[in-house]
Design a protein around this motif. Structure first.
Motif, PDB file in Angstrom:
ATOM      1  N   MET A 163      38.905  48.393 -29.791  1.00  0.00           N
ATOM      2  CA  MET A 163      37.530  47.995 -30.009  1.00  0.00           C
ATOM      3  C   MET A 163      36.619  49.062 -29.402  1.00  0.00           C
ATOM      4  SD  MET A 163      35.751  44.459 -28.856  1.00  0.00           S
ATOM      5  CE  MET A 163      34.631  43.819 -30.049  1.00  0.00           C
ATOM      6  N   PRO A 164      35.625  49.519 -30.144  1.00  0.00           N
ATOM      7  CA  PRO A 164      34.730  50.549 -29.615  1.00  0.00           C
ATOM      8  C   PRO A 164      33.818  49.994 -28.526  1.00  0.00           C
ATOM      9  CG  PRO A 164      33.960  49.804 -31.742  1.00  0.00           C
ATOM     10  CD  PRO A 164      35.290  49.137 -31.511  1.00  0.00           C
ATOM     11  N   ASN A 165      33.366  50.881 -27.662  1.00  0.00           N
ATOM     12  CA  ASN A 165      32.408  50.492 -26.633  1.00  0.00           C
ATOM     13  C   ASN A 165      31.010  50.449 -27.236  1.00  0.00           C
ATOM     14  OD1 ASN A 165      34.264  50.343 -24.554  1.00  0.00           O
ATOM     15  ND2 ASN A 165      34.098  52.513 -24.102  1.00  0.00           N
ATOM     16  N   PRO A 166      30.183  49.507 -26.779  1.00  0.00           N
ATOM     17  CA  PRO A 166      28.815  49.463 -27.302  1.00  0.00           C
ATOM     18  C   PRO A 166      28.032  50.688 -26.854  1.00  0.00           C
ATOM     19  CG  PRO A 166      29.089  47.899 -25.510  1.00  0.00           C
ATOM     20  CD  PRO A 166      30.442  48.467 -25.801  1.00  0.00           C
ATOM     21  N   SER A 167      27.132  51.153 -27.700  1.00  0.00           N
ATOM     22  CA  SER A 167      26.298  52.298 -27.330  1.00  0.00           C
ATOM     23  C   SER A 167      25.084  51.857 -26.516  1.00  0.00           C
ATOM     24  CB  SER A 167      25.845  53.055 -28.575  1.00  0.00           C
ATOM     25  OG  SER A 167      25.128  52.201 -29.435  1.00  0.00           O
ATOM     26  N   VAL A 168      24.638  50.618 -26.736  1.00  0.00           N
ATOM     27  CA  VAL A 168      23.498  50.069 -26.002  1.00  0.00           C
ATOM     28  C   VAL A 168      23.749  48.578 -25.770  1.00  0.00           C
ATOM     29  CG1 VAL A 168      21.019  49.568 -26.091  1.00  0.00           C
ATOM     30  CG2 VAL A 168      21.874  51.700 -27.039  1.00  0.00           C
ATOM     31  N   ILE A 169      23.343  48.118 -24.606  1.00  0.00           N
ATOM     32  CA  ILE A 169      23.405  46.689 -24.308  1.00  0.00           C
ATOM     33  C   ILE A 169      21.966  46.178 -24.306  1.00  0.00           C
ATOM     34  CG2 ILE A 169      24.068  44.919 -22.649  1.00  0.00           C
ATOM     35  CD1 ILE A 169      26.165  46.939 -21.589  1.00  0.00           C
ATOM     36  N   GLY A 170      21.676  45.277 -25.215  1.00  0.00           N
ATOM     37  CA  GLY A 170      20.338  44.701 -25.304  1.00  0.00           C
ATOM     38  C   GLY A 170      20.198  43.526 -24.355  1.00  0.00           C
ATOM     39  N   VAL A 171      19.024  43.363 -23.800  1.00  0.00           N
ATOM     40  CA  VAL A 171      18.745  42.279 -22.870  1.00  0.00           C
ATOM     41  C   VAL A 171      17.851  41.267 -23.566  1.00  0.00           C
ATOM     42  CG1 VAL A 171      17.735  41.677 -20.640  1.00  0.00           C
ATOM     43  CG2 VAL A 171      18.859  43.887 -20.930  1.00  0.00           C
ATOM     44  N   PRO A 172      18.292  40.017 -23.692  1.00  0.00           N
ATOM     45  CA  PRO A 172      17.413  39.014 -24.305  1.00  0.00           C
ATOM     46  C   PRO A 172      16.227  38.745 -23.388  1.00  0.00           C
ATOM     47  CG  PRO A 172      19.322  37.952 -23.338  1.00  0.00           C
ATOM     48  CD  PRO A 172      19.534  39.437 -23.199  1.00  0.00           C
ATOM     49  N   ASN A 173      15.086  38.430 -23.961  1.00  0.00           N
ATOM     50  CA  ASN A 173      13.913  38.156 -23.144  1.00  0.00           C
ATOM     51  C   ASN A 173      13.952  36.709 -22.673  1.00  0.00           C
ATOM     52  OD1 ASN A 173      11.512  37.913 -21.843  1.00  0.00           O
ATOM     53  ND2 ASN A 173      10.314  38.916 -23.415  1.00  0.00           N
ATOM     54  N   LEU A 174      14.318  36.544 -21.425  1.00  0.00           N
ATOM     55  CA  LEU A 174      14.369  35.220 -20.808  1.00  0.00           C
ATOM     56  C   LEU A 174      13.151  35.050 -19.909  1.00  0.00           C
ATOM     57  CD1 LEU A 174      18.162  35.314 -19.889  1.00  0.00           C
ATOM     58  CD2 LEU A 174      17.104  34.164 -21.837  1.00  0.00           C
ATOM     59  N   ARG A 175      11.983  35.240 -20.525  1.00  0.00           N
ATOM     60  CA  ARG A 175      10.700  35.190 -19.821  1.00  0.00           C
ATOM     61  C   ARG A 175      10.603  36.272 -18.748  1.00  0.00           C
ATOM     62  NH1 ARG A 175      10.459  28.991 -18.660  1.00  0.00           N
ATOM     63  NH2 ARG A 175      11.314  28.349 -20.630  1.00  0.00           N
ATOM     64  N   PHE A 176      11.115  37.452 -19.073  1.00  0.00           N
ATOM     65  CA  PHE A 176      11.005  38.597 -18.188  1.00  0.00           C
ATOM     66  C   PHE A 176       9.672  39.298 -18.430  1.00  0.00           C
ATOM     67  CE2 PHE A 176      15.794  38.799 -18.770  1.00  0.00           C
ATOM     68  CZ  PHE A 176      16.085  38.289 -17.513  1.00  0.00           C
ATOM     69  N   ALA A 197      24.106  35.869 -20.226  1.00  0.00           N
ATOM     70  CA  ALA A 197      25.132  35.409 -21.167  1.00  0.00           C
ATOM     71  C   ALA A 197      24.886  35.872 -22.601  1.00  0.00           C
ATOM     72  CB  ALA A 197      25.217  33.892 -21.120  1.00  0.00           C
ATOM     73  N   ASN A 198      23.648  36.107 -22.956  1.00  0.00           N
ATOM     74  CA  ASN A 198      23.311  36.448 -24.340  1.00  0.00           C
ATOM     75  C   ASN A 198      23.037  37.941 -24.531  1.00  0.00           C
ATOM     76  OD1 ASN A 198      23.517  33.761 -25.034  1.00  0.00           O
ATOM     77  ND2 ASN A 198      21.369  33.366 -24.578  1.00  0.00           N
ATOM     78  N   MET A 199      23.763  38.778 -23.786  1.00  0.00           N
ATOM     79  CA  MET A 199      23.588  40.214 -23.977  1.00  0.00           C
ATOM     80  C   MET A 199      23.929  40.580 -25.412  1.00  0.00           C
ATOM     81  SD  MET A 199      25.253  42.133 -20.713  1.00  0.00           S
ATOM     82  CE  MET A 199      26.585  41.026 -20.306  1.00  0.00           C
ATOM     83  N   GLU A 200      23.189  41.517 -25.965  1.00  0.00           N
ATOM     84  CA  GLU A 200      23.439  41.971 -27.319  1.00  0.00           C
ATOM     85  C   GLU A 200      24.114  43.342 -27.248  1.00  0.00           C
ATOM     86  OE1 GLU A 200      21.043  43.065 -31.419  1.00  0.00           O
ATOM     87  OE2 GLU A 200      19.936  42.606 -29.606  1.00  0.00           O
ATOM     88  N   PHE A 201      25.318  43.424 -27.793  1.00  0.00           N
ATOM     89  CA  PHE A 201      26.038  44.682 -27.802  1.00  0.00           C
ATOM     90  C   PHE A 201      25.738  45.405 -29.108  1.00  0.00           C
ATOM     91  CE2 PHE A 201      28.573  41.988 -24.977  1.00  0.00           C
ATOM     92  CZ  PHE A 201      28.557  42.772 -23.832  1.00  0.00           C
ATOM     93  N   ILE A 202      25.195  46.596 -29.019  1.00  0.00           N
ATOM     94  CA  ILE A 202      24.838  47.381 -30.202  1.00  0.00           C
ATOM     95  C   ILE A 202      25.823  48.527 -30.304  1.00  0.00           C
ATOM     96  CG2 ILE A 202      23.020  48.741 -31.308  1.00  0.00           C
ATOM     97  CD1 ILE A 202      21.046  47.026 -29.525  1.00  0.00           C
ATOM     98  N   TYR A 203      26.523  48.603 -31.434  1.00  0.00           N
ATOM     99  CA  TYR A 203      27.564  49.635 -31.624  1.00  0.00           C
ATOM    100  C   TYR A 203      27.065  50.741 -32.505  1.00  0.00           C
ATOM    101  CZ  TYR A 203      30.644  46.186 -29.580  1.00  0.00           C
ATOM    102  OH  TYR A 203      31.235  45.296 -28.728  1.00  0.00           O
TER     103      TYR A 203
END
Length: 91
Positions: free
Chosen positions: A1-14, A85-91
């Motif tokens: 499985m490839p590694n993600p190029s970017v990890i997205g952060v969901p906006n949890l009222r940040f 928990a809801n990190m978005e992995f962008i490949y």
């Protein structure tokens, strides 16, 4: 499985500062495990004042998104990836 190029952060009222800090620390290996003085000097955070950054780090720590680790030379901050928990992995 490839590694993600970017990890997205969901906006949890940040705030914008908090989102930028988390995104940078999660996606730039050399930025995780940083002191507050190192975080303040991150180029992408140059639009924010030192006080805004320190407040954002303090709030992220209070909310459990950053761990504060005591070292002989001061505190180091690390992202608590289990808290996002809801990190978005962008490949």
């Amino acid at each position: 499985m490839p590694n993600p190029s970017v990890i997205g952060v969901p906006n949890l009222r940040f705030s914008e500062e908090q989102m930028t800090i988390l995104h940078t620390m999660m996606n730039e290996k050399e930025r995780d495990y940083s002191t507050i003085d190192e975080i303040v000097q991150i180029d992408v955070l140059s639009d924010f004042s030192d006080e805004e950054i320190r407040t954002a780090v303090n709030e992220l720590t209070k909310r459990g998104f950053l761990f504060e680790i005591e070292k002989p030379y001061g505190c180091v901050y690390v992202v608590n990836k289990l808290r996002i928990a809801n990190m978005e992995f962008i490949y």
